[in-house]
Design a protein around this motif. Structure first.
Motif, PDB file in Angstrom:
ATOM      1  N   LEU A 260       0.806  -1.166  -0.095  1.00 40.26           N
ATOM      2  CA  LEU A 260       0.109   0.025   0.071  1.00 40.26           C
ATOM      3  C   LEU A 260       1.018   1.263   0.188  1.00 40.26           C
ATOM      4  O   LEU A 260       0.385   2.491  -0.607  1.00 40.26           O
ATOM      5  N   LEU A 265       1.205   2.716  -7.026  1.00 37.67           N
ATOM      6  CA  LEU A 265      -0.026   1.703  -6.685  1.00 37.67           C
ATOM      7  C   LEU A 265      -1.222   2.399  -7.326  1.00 37.67           C
ATOM      8  O   LEU A 265      -1.482   3.637  -6.648  1.00 37.67           O
ATOM      9  N   SER A 268      -6.595  -1.045  -5.598  1.00 40.06           N
ATOM     10  CA  SER A 268      -6.472  -2.380  -4.775  1.00 40.06           C
ATOM     11  C   SER A 268      -7.787  -2.642  -4.543  1.00 40.06           C
ATOM     12  O   SER A 268      -8.635  -2.052  -4.311  1.00 40.06           O
ATOM     13  N   SER A 365      -2.285   3.818  -2.718  1.00 38.60           N
ATOM     14  CA  SER A 365      -3.180   3.125  -3.662  1.00 38.60           C
ATOM     15  C   SER A 365      -4.401   4.206  -4.080  1.00 38.60           C
ATOM     16  O   SER A 365      -5.180   4.593  -3.062  1.00 38.60           O
ATOM     17  N   CYS A 395      -4.384   8.115  -1.635  1.00 36.05           N
ATOM     18  CA  CYS A 395      -5.507   7.534  -1.721  1.00 36.05           C
ATOM     19  C   CYS A 395      -6.708   8.503  -1.855  1.00 36.05           C
ATOM     20  O   CYS A 395      -6.550   9.440  -0.684  1.00 36.05           O
TER      21      CYS A 395
END
Length: 711
Positions: A260, A265, A268, A365, A395
C-alpha cells in the motif's frame, strides 16, 4: 472562477454557481455552512479542476435540518442542470433505511429485536435514486444527524441510481475535522492533475474469504486480464497486477502495508472480513513444528478463558470442558496476567490492519475497493475506508460497505471502465447496492489506457437506444456490458434475447456474468433457461451464482442438473456448498429421483443436507411447537427459499387460528420469493389478506408490503 461565481440564496441554502457554461452534465458539492466557511478555498479549487475537465460544479451549503432538504436541493439541480453526481462533504444528514433488507446483499438483522441504530442500513441511495419512496419514522434522539425511514410498501423494489454519490465525512483521528477536509481536497486536486494511468493493480484475499477456496481465488487473475489488459503487460512495460493470499506468509500484514505504501499503486481490492475499525487479513497461521502449534493453541485457549469475563461459573464450565478433552490449566495459564494479555494482543494485531495502521501506512493506492463488511460504516465516528482517504498518502477514493455484505459478492463487474478512464462515480452507479458507497472523490478518474474510445463522453451523454446498441459492437468487453446495463435501466424491450445470445457466445467471463445478472433482474423465461447452462460455465463465480439462483427460482427440473454438477465439480467448494444449501428448495420426488442410484460420501452429504427441509417444515407447520423456533425456521426461508412447501406456507399465512406473530413472520419471509416460479400464488394470497375485513392491521400491512415487493 471563484471571483466570478454567483451566490444565490434559495430557502436559506446558498448555491455557488460555476462560471463555466454547462454543455453536457454538471456536478455538485453538498456541504454544511461551517465546513464551507472553513474550507471554501479548497472546495472552490476542487470545483475549478472539475471545470477544467468539462464538469461544471455547484457548491451548495446550508445548515441542513433533514435528508429531505438535501434531496430536494439535489433533485432541483438535476432537473435544471443535468446533474451527474454529488459529493456529500462534512456534516450531512444520514438516512437510516429500514424494511429494505432485500436491497442489501446479506444484511438480515431483526428490526424488531435490535435497536434502530444497529438494525437500520445507513444508505445514500436515499439521495441518488430518485424513484425510491420512503416513509419517515423519526430522528435519532441521541445522534442528531441520523434520520430513520422505511422503504415505502409501494416503492420500486430495485435500485436504479439516477446520479452517483459519495461521502467525505471526517473521522476522529485526533485531527481537526476541517483540516482533514482541506487536506483531502488538496490531494484530490493533485490527483486530478496527475495524468496517472491505471497500470498497477493489487488484490488481497484474506483468511475466510471464498471459504479459502483456491478454485474461487484463481478466477480473479483471469477476469482482470480480460478487463484491464494493461496491468498484465510485458516485463519491459510498466503495468503489473499482483495477487496475494493470507497464507503466502504466517503474518502477511507487513507485506500488505508495504504494498500500500508503493508510490505507483493505482487500484487495490481487499477480499476479506471486516469491521469499522479493522481489516481481517489472516487467521491462525499454518505452522510446521509441534512447539509452534502448541503455542498457538495456548494463545487461543487464553483468549477463550478471557471471554468468560471473570464469571466464575463460565470459567468453571470452560475448565471442565477442556479438562474432559485431556487439557489441564497449564494450557491457559496466565490468561489474566497483564503481560500475557499484552503479548496476546500484539500477536492478534499482526493478523489485521486497524485504524492506527492505516494512518501509519499512508496508503498511496489511488482507489481501494473493500469487498468486506462494515469497513465503510459512516455511522461510526471512525472507519477504515475513511482513514484511507484522510491519510497522508495518495488515496482519494474508496468503495466500501456500511453494513455486512455477502462474502461472495462480485466486486469486479465493469472494473474495466476504470481502466478506460471512467469516473469512479459512474462505475459505482452501475454496481451499487443499498450498503455500498464511495468514500472520497467520486469524480476521480485515471487517465485513459486506450485511445480508441472516450468513456467519459459515453457516460455523460443522454441515453440513446441506438447509440447503446452500437456499443455492443465495441472491442472493449466492459463497454459492451455498460451498454447492456443502460439498456436495462431504460427498459429496452428487446434486451432479453440479446442477453441470452451474449451469455452463450461471449468468451469474457464478466460479460457473461453481466448478461446473466441482468436476466436475473428481468426474471423471465430466458433467465430460467440460462441457469441450467450456467452451472457448467468455465468461471467459478458464474457457476456459484447459477446454483444459488436455481434455488431462488425453484423449478424441479433443475434438480438433476444440480446433482450432476455437485458430483462433477465438488472441488469447487463454494459451488458445492451452494448446491447443498439450495437443494432443500425442491420437492422430495425430484431429489429422490435425482439421487436414485447415487452412493458414497457425496450422495450421503446431499441427502443429509436435504433432510433440513423436513426438519424445518416439521417445526414451522406444527402449531404446538415452540413459537421462537417456529419463527426462527420461518425467517430462514428468506435466505433459503423452499418452494415445494409453498401451499402449506400459504395456508399457514391465511389461517386465522394461527398465532399472529408466526403468520406475520411467514408473510415477511415469502416476500423474499421474488424469483420463485410460484410467486403469483403468494401474491394472490397476499392480495386476499390485504383486502380481507377479517385481517388485523398488522397482517394487512405486511401482506400489502409483500404483495408490492413481489409485484
Amino acid at each position: 472562477m471563484a471571483l466570478s461565481s454567483l451566490c444565490l440564496g434559495i430557502q436559506a441554502q446558498t448555491i455557488v454557481k460555476p462560471a463555466a457554461k454547462i454543455t453536457r452534465t454538471s456536478f455538485a458539492v453538498i456541504t454544511d455552512t461551517p465546513t464551507w466557511q472553513a474550507c471554501a478555498d479548497e472546495l472552490q479549487n476542487y470545483a475549478d479542476v472539475l471545470a477544467e475537465e468539462e464538469l461544471p460544479t455547484f457548491i451548495v451549503h446550508h445548515n441542513w435540518k433533514s435528508p429531505e432538504e438535501v434531496k430536494k436541493a439535489i433533485k432541483n439541480l438535476h432537473k435544471k442542470h443535468n446533474l451527474e453526481g454529488v459529493v456529500l462533504v462534512g456534516d450531512i444528514p444520514v438516512p437510516m433505511i429500514r424494511k429494505a433488507q432485500h436491497m442489501t446483499s446479506a444484511f438480515k438483522m431483526d428490526e424488531e429485536k435490535y435497536p434502530f441504530v444497529d438494525s437500520s442500513v445507513p444508505s445514500d441511495r436515499f439521495y441518488d435514486d430518485f424513484n425510491l419512496k420512503f416513509d419517515f419514522l423519526k430522528k435519532d434522539p441521541e445522534k442528531p444527524t441520523f434520520f430513520y425511514y422505511e422503504l415505502a410498501a409501494d416503492s420500486p423494489q430495485q435500485i436504479k441510481c439516477d446520479i452517483y454519490s459519495a461521502r467525505v465525512k471526517p473521522v476522529k483521528n485526533g485531527e481537526d475535522p476541517h483540516k482533514q477536509i482541506k487536506k483531502f481536497f488538496n490531494k484530490a486536486v493533485k490527483e486530478h492533475q496527475s495524468g496517472n494511468k491505471l497500470d498497477q493493480f493489487f488484490s488481497y484475499t484474506g483468511e475466510g474469504s471464498y471459504s479459502n477456496s483456491l478454485t474461487a481465488w484463481t478466477q480473479e487473475a483471469l477476469t482482470i486480464r480480460q478487463q484491464m489488459p494493461g496491468t498484465f503487460d510485458s516485463p519491459t512495460a510498466p503495468g503489473r497486477a499482483r495477487f496475494m493470499r493470507y497464507n503466502f506468509s504466517e503474518y502477511p500484514k507487513e507485506d500488505v502495508m508495504s504494498m500500500l505504501r508503493r508510490d505507483d499503486l493505482d487500484l487495490s481490492i481487499f477480499h476479506e472480513h471486516g469491521m469499522p475499525e479493522r481489516q481481517y487479513l489472516s487467521g491462525t497461521p499454518e505452522v510446521e513444528y509441534a512447539d509452534d502449534a502448541i503455542n498457538l493453541i495456548k494463545e487461543s485457549m487464553r483468549d477463550m478463558a478471557r471471554r468468560c469475563n471473570g464469571d466464575s461459573a463460565k470459567l468453571a464450565d470452560f475448565s471442565r470442558k477442556y479438562t474432559d478433552m485431556g487439557f489441564d490449566s497449564s494450557w491457559w495459564a496466565g490468561y489474566d496476567k497483564p503481560e500475557m494479555i499484552k503479548a496476546d494482543s500484539l500477536s492478534d494485531l499482526r493478523r489485521g490492519l486497524v485504524l492506527a495502521d492505516i494512518t501509519e501506512t499512508a496508503p498511496n493506492s489511488r482507489m481501494v475497493i473493500f469487498d468486506a463488511c462494515y469497513n465503510g460504516d459512516f455511522r461510526e465516528p471512525d472507519n477504515i475506508a475513511a482513514r484511507y482517504i484522510f491519510s497522508d498518502g495518495k488515496c482519494v477514493a474508496t468503495f466500501a460497505n456500511s453494513v455486512n455484505v455477502l462474502q461472495d459478492k462480485q466486486a469486479n463487474e465493469l472494473l474495466g471502465l476504470l481502466w478506460l478512464g471512467s469516473r469512479v462515480g459512474h462505475w459505482a452507479q452501475e454496481t451499487n447496492i443499498l450498503e455500498s458507497h464511495i468514500i472520497g472523490d467520486p469524480t476521480f478518474r485515471f487517465a485513459p489506457s486506450s485511445d480508441d474510445i472516450d468513456i467519459t463522453e459515453i457516460l455523460s451523454r443522454p441515453y440513446n437506444e441506438n447509440a447503446e446498441l452500437e456499443l455492443l459492437g465495441t472491442t472493449h468487453p466492459d463497454v459492451r456490458s455498460l451498454a447492456l446495463h443502460r439498456l436495462w435501466r431504460h427498459g429496452y424491450k428487446g434486451l432479453s434475447p440479446i442477453l441470452l445470445e451474449i451469455y452463450r457466445t461471449s468468451p469474457v467471463a464478466m460479460e457473461r456474468y453481466t448478461a446473466m445478472s441482468l436476466l436475473e433482474k428481468l426474471g423471465d423465461a430466458n433467465f430460467d433457461q440460462i441457469l441450467a447452462e450456467a452451472i457448467n460455465d468455465p468461471n467459478e463465480f458464474i457457476r456459484r451464482k447459477a446454483a444459488n439462483w436455481m434455488g431462488r427460482v425453484g423449478h424441479d427440473e433443475y434438480v438433476p442438473v444440480l446433482v450432476d454438477a455437485y458430483f462433477a465439480d465438488n472441488q469447487s467448494a463454494r459451488v458445492a456448498f451452494n448446491i447443498e444449501m439450495i437443494l432443500r428448495a425442491f420437492s422430495d420426488e425430484a431429489v429422490d429421483k435425482a439421487l436414485d442410484g447415487k452412493s458414497g460420501e457425496l450422495a450421503s452429504k446431499l441427502r443429509k443436507a436435504y433432510a433440513y427441509r423436513a426438519e424445518s417444515d416439521a417445526t414451522v407447520l406444527d402449531k404446538n411447537a415452540n413459537k421462537t423456533w417456529r419463527i426462527a425456521f420461518t425467517n430462514s426461508l428468506r435466505n433459503n427459499n423452499i418452494h415445494a412447501s409453498l401451499p402449506e406456507y400459504i395456508a399457514l399465512m391465511e389461517d386465522s387460528a394461527e398465532d399472529e406473530d408466526v403468520r406475520i413472520a411467514m408473510i415477511k419471509a415469502l416476500a423474499w420469493y421474488d424469483k420463485s416460479y410460484r410467486r403469483n400464488e403468494i401474491m394472490a394470497a397476499c392480495d386476499r389478506l390485504r383486502k380481507s375485513s377479517g385481517s388485523s392491521k398488522a397482517i394487512k400491512d405486511e401482506a400489502r408490503r409483500t404483495y408490492f415487493r413481489l409485484k
